[in-house]
Design an enzyme around this catalytic site. Sequence first.
Site, PDB file in Angstrom:
ATOM      1  N   SER A 251      52.363 -21.074   9.401  1.00 22.77           N
ATOM      2  CA  SER A 251      52.328 -22.380   8.739  1.00 22.77           C
ATOM      3  C   SER A 251      52.565 -22.282   7.243  1.00 22.77           C
ATOM      4  CB  SER A 251      50.969 -23.047   8.974  1.00 22.77           C
ATOM      5  OG  SER A 251      49.945 -22.341   8.285  1.00 22.77           O
TER       6      SER A 251
ATOM      7  N   GLU B 175      53.468 -14.380  16.599  1.00 25.66           N
ATOM      8  CA  GLU B 175      52.841 -13.066  16.461  1.00 25.66           C
ATOM      9  C   GLU B 175      53.665 -11.968  17.130  1.00 25.66           C
ATOM     10  OE1 GLU B 175      49.628 -14.723  18.436  1.00 25.66           O
ATOM     11  OE2 GLU B 175      49.099 -15.912  16.670  1.00 25.66           O
TER      12      GLU B 175
ATOM     13  N   ARG C 246      53.430   1.400  10.996  1.00 25.51           N
ATOM     14  CA  ARG C 246      54.758   1.943  11.265  1.00 25.51           C
ATOM     15  C   ARG C 246      55.485   2.296   9.961  1.00 25.51           C
ATOM     16  NH1 ARG C 246      54.890   4.223  14.662  1.00 25.51           N
ATOM     17  NH2 ARG C 246      54.984   2.829  16.438  1.00 25.51           N
TER      18      ARG C 246
ATOM     19  N   HIS D  83      54.303   5.459   8.608  1.00 25.57           N
ATOM     20  CA  HIS D  83      54.921   6.593   9.295  1.00 25.57           C
ATOM     21  C   HIS D  83      56.258   6.969   8.673  1.00 25.57           C
ATOM     22  CE1 HIS D  83      52.530   5.581  13.185  1.00 25.57           C
ATOM     23  NE2 HIS D  83      51.852   6.380  12.396  1.00 25.57           N
TER      24      HIS D  83
ATOM     25  N   ARG E 118      45.446 -13.078  14.806  1.00 25.34           N
ATOM     26  CA  ARG E 118      46.422 -12.251  15.527  1.00 25.34           C
ATOM     27  C   ARG E 118      47.617 -11.901  14.657  1.00 25.34           C
ATOM     28  NH1 ARG E 118      47.126 -12.983  21.597  1.00 25.34           N
ATOM     29  NH2 ARG E 118      49.274 -13.295  20.977  1.00 25.34           N
TER      30      ARG E 118
ATOM     31  N   SER F  30      51.430 -17.564  19.848  1.00 23.50           N
ATOM     32  CA  SER F  30      51.761 -16.265  20.455  1.00 23.50           C
ATOM     33  C   SER F  30      53.185 -15.821  20.137  1.00 23.50           C
ATOM     34  CB  SER F  30      51.581 -16.317  21.976  1.00 23.50           C
ATOM     35  OG  SER F  30      50.223 -16.435  22.316  1.00 23.50           O
TER      36      SER F  30
ATOM     37  N   ASP G 184      59.148  -3.810  13.684  1.00 26.50           N
ATOM     38  CA  ASP G 184      59.712  -2.628  14.338  1.00 26.50           C
ATOM     39  C   ASP G 184      61.222  -2.535  14.105  1.00 26.50           C
ATOM     40  OD1 ASP G 184      57.340  -1.563  15.259  1.00 26.50           O
ATOM     41  OD2 ASP G 184      57.490  -2.486  17.234  1.00 26.50           O
TER      42      ASP G 184
END
Length: 185
Positions: free
Chosen positions: A88, A152, A57, A60, A46, A149, A160
Amino acid sequence: MSFRKSERKIIQEIETTLGNISEKQVAQLVQSIQKADKVFFIGVGRVLLSLEGIAKRLAHLGIQTVVVGQITEPAITEKDLLIVGSGSGESAFPLIIAEKAKSFHAKVAHIGSNPESSMRKYSDVFVRIPVQTKLNLPGEVPSIQPMTSLFEQSLLLLGDAIALSLIEENNIDMMGLWKYHANLE
């Protein structure tokens, strides 16, 4: 737990995590990105998905990006940057790729949770996303979410935020960015 309650807890965790990322470390990463001819990305699972989003991005914005392993991957050189995503800093494949990049004198940036990891010996730049690890390091943000989670999610949003910073810093016309967007869709 209801959806809304889960949503609020996740957003709070992300806000706390992003608020504890060092602006100085991010500035060093941004500077490395701007100096590089090409920016390569490596991660697994992930984390790789988040890195692919960041690579897209930045592309772009007119930055030449490459995800390691792409069929059209060019050679890395001393003019390039490899960004390693590994919470890790111990994941085998990213470690091998970082070592290989250094052998070609490329710069390596590690985005991870453990500043004392094995990746440290290959990294020119380190950005710590201070999420909970198995090591229970000082300053870690605890999470109710499964596994990594929070790392990620924070990684993608860090990318962003870097992209938005580059847009503002370079006075990039947002509507002009569409010329870099995929058009064979």
